[in-house]
Design an enzyme around this catalytic site. Structure first.
Site, PDB file in Angstrom:
ATOM      1  NE  ARG A 184      -1.532  -2.324   2.812  1.00 23.98           N
ATOM      2  CZ  ARG A 184      -1.475  -3.580   2.351  1.00 23.98           C
ATOM      3  NH1 ARG A 184      -2.405  -4.015   1.575  1.00 23.98           N
ATOM      4  NH2 ARG A 184      -0.504  -4.403   2.700  1.00 23.98           N
ATOM      5  CB  THR A 185       3.411   2.645   2.248  1.00 27.17           C
ATOM      6  OG1 THR A 185       2.668   2.102   3.351  1.00 27.17           O
ATOM      7  CG2 THR A 185       3.887   4.031   2.603  1.00 27.17           C
ATOM      8  CE  LYS A 202      27.413  -2.532  -7.235  1.00 28.00           C
ATOM      9  NZ  LYS A 202      27.608  -1.417  -8.169  1.00 28.00           N
ATOM     10  NE  ARG A 221       7.114   0.706   4.836  1.00 25.42           N
ATOM     11  CZ  ARG A 221       5.918   0.154   4.740  1.00 25.42           C
ATOM     12  NH1 ARG A 221       5.805  -1.115   4.389  1.00 25.42           N
ATOM     13  NH2 ARG A 221       4.827   0.839   4.985  1.00 25.42           N
ATOM     14  CG  HIS A 276       3.371   3.831   8.402  1.00 27.55           C
ATOM     15  ND1 HIS A 276       3.492   4.751   7.369  1.00 27.55           N
ATOM     16  CD2 HIS A 276       3.012   2.654   7.827  1.00 27.55           C
ATOM     17  CE1 HIS A 276       3.222   4.130   6.225  1.00 27.55           C
ATOM     18  NE2 HIS A 276       2.926   2.871   6.476  1.00 27.55           N
TER      19      HIS A 276
END
Ligand code: CP
Length: 323
Positions: free
Chosen positions: A67-68, A97, A118, A147
């Site tokens: 969703r986000t 890396k 996120r 959030h």
């Protein structure tokens, strides 16, 4: 120069990082919600918009998301902007890396006008915002921390139904310790008077004492309960969440508590009421029976999900200074 403080919005969104619900005052929410209604009209009626014409937004997600990620991506495109999208940078960017968060953020800030991040660590979005000196950073979930854009859409959904954010009675069920959407939602409801939340979770998944006292001190009434039988029958909303398997070091502990509290048709009949709404930030993994999905009170796969895109459209337009 690095940005060092979390700035209050205070009526001015342009250029601000969005890291926590702490930044928002009721008037900021009013302003955001008013624009969100307009964004809903744009998206719902498929009206072509050029509000973010010329803007590029980077979405960088170190943890999985449907969703986000999807709604931020759609929100930018609904407004005529473009995205740079990196899901799982640990595999698909130079993070694989050994590139540091600092370097990654500094690189992508050179390509875009805002960064949505996120990350699995609490405080990572704040760190990213310090590294990105020239573009705003939006916290799309930092570990078990916050959030904020989820809480904004949750508050908008509650406001859309009840036309107020004060004097509400809610039941929050599930993983209250690890649920960042819950932490941000409580912070949001603390801004308004006479809100009460019943918190239903296994004992091991309660708020930390520090958080419990902090929130209480901000003015919200929190009541911890241990059994479905203690759910008040006159709640305005239930906000259910999954137990977050990825936060457990010992999966045996997860097995003990997962789906301890499941919303069934019977539970809703016995303890719900006709006017309430049933919310869930999703994903759900069994804690709401699917035969409830068609109940008109179940908003999680309907308005609550759609509001995620509308609120993110509004937020992006505001912080990019386009409205
Ligand atoms: N509600 C929410 O954050 O969902 P995703 O993890 O799918 O983005």
């Amino acid at each position: 120069m690095a940005k060092s403080l979390i700035n209050s919005i205070n009526g001015k969104f342009k250029g601000k990082d969005i890291l926590s619900l702490d930044q928002f005052a009721p008037l900021d929410l009013k302003m955001l919600f008013s624009l969100t209604k307009k964004m809903k009209n744009i998206a719902f009626n498929a009206k072509p918009s050029r509000i973010l014409d010329g803007n590029i937004v980077t979405l960088i997600f170190y943890e999985p998301s449907s969703r986000t990620f999807g709604s931020f991506s759609a929100a930018v495109k609904q407004l005529g902007g473009q995205t740079v999208e990196i899901q799982n940078p640990q595999s698909f960017s130079s993070v694989a890396k050994g590139e540091t968060l600092s370097d990654t953020i500094r690189v992508f800030e050179a390509y875009c006008d805002a960064i949505v991040i996120r990350h699995f660590e609490v405080g990572s979005a704040k760190k990213a915002s310090d590294y990105a000196s020239s573009v705003p950073v939006i916290n799309a979930g930092d570990g078990t921390g916050e959030h904020p854009t989820q809480a904004l859409l949750d508050l908008y959904t509650i406001h859309e139904k009840f036309n107020r954010l004060d004097n509400l009675l809610g039941v929050v069920g599930g993983d209250i310790l690890n649920g960042r959407t819950i932490h941000s939602l409580i912070k949001g409801l603390c801004k308004f008077k006479k809100n009460t939340l019943f918190l239903l979770s296994p004992k091991t998944l309660r708020l930390t004492r520090a958080d419990f006292l902090y929130f209480q001190d901000k003015g919200i009434k929190l009541i911890e309960i241990q059994s479905e039988k203690e759910i008040p029958k006159n709640a305005d909303f239930w906000y259910w969440t999954r137990v977050q398997k990825e936060r457990f070091h010992d999966l045996k502990e997860y097995e003990k508590v997962k789906n301890r509290f499941i919303v069934t048709k019977k539970l809703l009949k016995d303890y719900g009421n006709k006017k309430m709404i049933l919310m869930h930030p999703l994903p759900r993994v069994g804690e709401i029976d699917i035969d409830i999905d068609r109940d008109p009170r179940a908003v999680y796969l309907g308005p609550q999900t759609r509001n995620g895109m509308y609120i993110r459209m509004a937020l992006l337009a505001l912080i990019l200074g386009k409205v």
